[in-house]
Design a protein around this motif. Structure first.
Motif, PDB file in Angstrom:
ATOM      1  N   VAL B  15     -22.794  67.494 -24.672  1.00 27.02           N
ATOM      2  CA  VAL B  15     -22.505  67.224 -25.776  1.00 27.02           C
ATOM      3  C   VAL B  15     -21.057  67.229 -26.402  1.00 27.02           C
ATOM      4  O   VAL B  15     -20.802  66.470 -27.124  1.00 27.02           O
ATOM      5  N   VAL B  16     -20.833  67.685 -25.677  1.00 29.55           N
ATOM      6  CA  VAL B  16     -18.997  67.901 -25.769  1.00 29.55           C
ATOM      7  C   VAL B  16     -18.570  66.435 -25.340  1.00 29.55           C
ATOM      8  O   VAL B  16     -17.294  66.311 -25.570  1.00 29.55           O
ATOM      9  N   LEU B  18     -19.419  63.832 -25.963  1.00 34.78           N
ATOM     10  CA  LEU B  18     -19.901  63.415 -26.736  1.00 34.78           C
ATOM     11  C   LEU B  18     -18.991  63.460 -28.022  1.00 34.78           C
ATOM     12  O   LEU B  18     -18.448  62.738 -28.863  1.00 34.78           O
ATOM     13  N   TYR B  19     -18.522  64.585 -28.047  1.00 39.06           N
ATOM     14  CA  TYR B  19     -17.540  64.835 -29.005  1.00 39.06           C
ATOM     15  C   TYR B  19     -16.718  65.068 -28.910  1.00 39.06           C
ATOM     16  O   TYR B  19     -16.098  64.341 -30.341  1.00 39.06           O
ATOM     17  N   CYS B  20     -15.876  65.546 -27.556  1.00 41.19           N
ATOM     18  CA  CYS B  20     -15.016  64.581 -26.813  1.00 41.19           C
ATOM     19  C   CYS B  20     -14.498  63.093 -26.485  1.00 41.19           C
ATOM     20  O   CYS B  20     -13.582  62.126 -25.471  1.00 41.19           O
ATOM     21  N   PHE B  21     -15.510  61.883 -27.761  1.00 41.46           N
ATOM     22  CA  PHE B  21     -15.571  60.780 -26.802  1.00 41.46           C
ATOM     23  C   PHE B  21     -13.777  59.599 -26.645  1.00 41.46           C
ATOM     24  O   PHE B  21     -13.970  58.809 -25.558  1.00 41.46           O
ATOM     25  N   SER B 205     -16.861  70.865 -19.333  1.00 44.60           N
ATOM     26  CA  SER B 205     -16.923  71.188 -20.539  1.00 44.60           C
ATOM     27  C   SER B 205     -15.488  71.658 -20.994  1.00 44.60           C
ATOM     28  O   SER B 205     -14.849  70.981 -22.306  1.00 44.60           O
ATOM     29  N   ILE B 209     -12.565  69.506 -23.639  1.00 46.68           N
ATOM     30  CA  ILE B 209     -11.294  69.701 -24.379  1.00 46.68           C
ATOM     31  C   ILE B 209     -10.287  69.625 -24.215  1.00 46.68           C
ATOM     32  O   ILE B 209      -9.694  69.839 -25.640  1.00 46.68           O
TER      33      ILE B 209
END
Lengths: 261, 217
Positions: B15-16, B18-21, B205, B209
């Motif tokens: 998820v992280v 994908l969020y930080c693509f 993760s 970030i």
């Protein structure tokens, strides 16, 4: 059987712990190395900034001294000669005559003033200094001083001439100029001997005057000793050394050593 | 259907990612997304293999090793900042390793037996590549490099520690099972690997970030 199994478990766990320890040790060493590198970089930057600041200060001082020198030269030499020419022209005006001798005297004075101005311009131009070698620049300065009749300066060059970087050459020449100025202002000398020696790794310049001499330690402590302090600091700025050897009544020797690169 | 506790870390990591693509793309780490998809599918299938009527999950993990290794090597190559001949040598070594893993899968240990040789080889390569990457990161000509803010440092550190631990545990997998070697009534594998997995994916993760887009960097 249980004991054997426990031993195997113990061994496997021990191996894992040792490997883990080695991994962590490796990471810690990288951290340590990285921190050291960061510290060294910061120190180098600080040293560079300090050096650049000193160099800038030195350049500004040289500039200020140069303006003083121009002012003094114009006042003492060119100004005097032009004043004489003005007086001579005044006499001619009062007498309402044009005497051949007087006119040629005025012409001579003006020509002398022009020569003086040209000499000042030459000795101040850093571009011109970069075109000449260090002994050539010093020789021109000596010629100028000798022409003024204040001092009798002789020079000798020993060894094979080697190339000195432009910024080192300029600062070294300004140090020599400052040395001459000090002799003219304070030494009360009649003769000056300049020796330039090209050694294996250094260029060695020695300026000896037969003046009154002084105690260098005392003078360096005084505020009036700023000129001498400048010579020493400028030498260190270009990675060189300067030494003042003097005793009251025994003249003074200024020694300058500069590395080639 | 069962989800092991460490799988939550793997799902969170995906998820992280994908969020930080965009950040991952800026750091040339986009290959982590397909890799994490493979990891999640494998772990979920591997944990619930009985639901599919399979006797063991070795095939799943062997296939995982075969499919994930190219992605791991590709990411390692990106983090090594390879130039000139280094690139050629690196990819030659990677291709050779992939051939050995494939040969082991099809001909030596077979797909239905846990491929320990492949895993040992993979762990050794992970240890070597992550160590080289960390060394290169340290000696790279950068004035100030804050390791704690560097994503490549975190990824390589957890890879290195994971490689060192699993080299022993997974390398001795069959021996541990046959001899019922246990700690606190759990097999050595179940006692150690889930925690290590959780640390690894938490590390990933955090690294994602820390990745910065070119505008921010």
């Amino acid at each position: 059987m249980q004991d054997t199994r426990d031993q195997v478990v113990f061994t496997i766990v021990a191996v894992i712990i040792i490997l883990l320890f080695l991994g962590v040790l490796f990471l810690v060493m990288l951290f340590y190395y990285n921190n050291k590198k960061g510290q060294m970089t910061k120190e180098q930057q600080l040293m560079k900034a300090t050096f650049e600041k000193q160099l800038l200060e030195s350049k500004l001082e040289i500039q200020e001294q140069t303006f003083d020198m121009i002012s003094q030269e114009i006042h003492d030499n060119v100004g005097q000669i032009l004043s004489l020419a003005k007086v001579q022209l005044g006499i001619m005006e009062q007498r309402h005559i044009i005497e051949g001798d007087l006119v040629s005297n005025v012409k001579e004075s003006i020509s002398l003033a022009m020569t003086e101005l040209r000499d000042i311009a030459k000795s101040l131009s850093s571009e011109r200094l970069q075109l000449l070698s260090l002994p050539e620049s010093i020789a021109q300065e000596i010629k100028r001083i000798n022409r003024s009749g204040i001092l009798k300066v002789t020079a000798s060059v020993e060894g094979v001439e080697k190339n000195v970087p432009d910024h080192q050459k300029l600062i070294a020449f300004r140090m020599v100029q400052e040395g001459f100025q000090n002799i003219i202002k304070h030494a009360g000398a009649s003769e000056v001997k300049v020796s330039i020696r090209y050694l294996e790794e250094w260029i060695h310049i020695s300026i000896f005057d037969n003046g009154t001499g002084f105690n260098p330690e005392n003078e360096l402590k005084k505020r009036e000793g700023l000129g001498l302090q400048n010579i020493l600091r400028r030498a260190s700025l270009i990675g060189g050394k300067a030494n003042i050897i003097s005793k009251p009544g025994e003249g003074t020797t200024l020694e300058i050593q500069i590395a080639y690169a | 259907m069962h989800i092991a506790w460490f799988e939550y870390f793997q799902i969170a990591c995906l998820v992280v990612a994908l969020y930080c693509f965009r950040r991952l793309r800026a750091c040339s780490l986009l290959a982590f997304i397909p890799l994490l998809l493979i990891v999640n599918v494998t772990e979920f299938t591997g944990t619930n293999y009985r639901l599919f009527g399979w006797e063991s999950n070795y095939l799943i993990y062997n296939l995982y090793l075969l499919a994930s290794t190219p992605f791991y090597f590709y990411i390692a190559g990106k983090m090594l900042f390879l130039t000139g001949k280094e690139t050629f040598v690196f990819y030659a070594v990677c291709i050779l390793c992939l051939i050995l893993i494939s040969v082991n899968f099809f001909f030596i240990q077979s797909p239905f037996r846990f491929n320990t040789y492949s895993l040992i080889l993979f762990d050794i390569m992970t240890i070597v590549f992550s160590s080289l990457s960390l060394v290169r990161l340290t000696i790279m000509d950068q004035n100030e490099l804050n390791f704690t803010r560097e994503p490549f440092f975190w990824i390589n550190s957890v890879n290195l520690l994971f490689g060192l631990i699993t080299l022993v545990v997974l390398g001795l997998h069959e021996y541990i099972l046959i001899n019922h070697i246990e700690i606190a009534h759990k097999t050595l594998y179940n006692a150690i690997v889930p925690s290590v997995n959780a640390i690894v994916y938490a590390g990933y993760s955090y690294a994602f970030i820390l990745c910065r887009t070119p505008g921010i960097r």
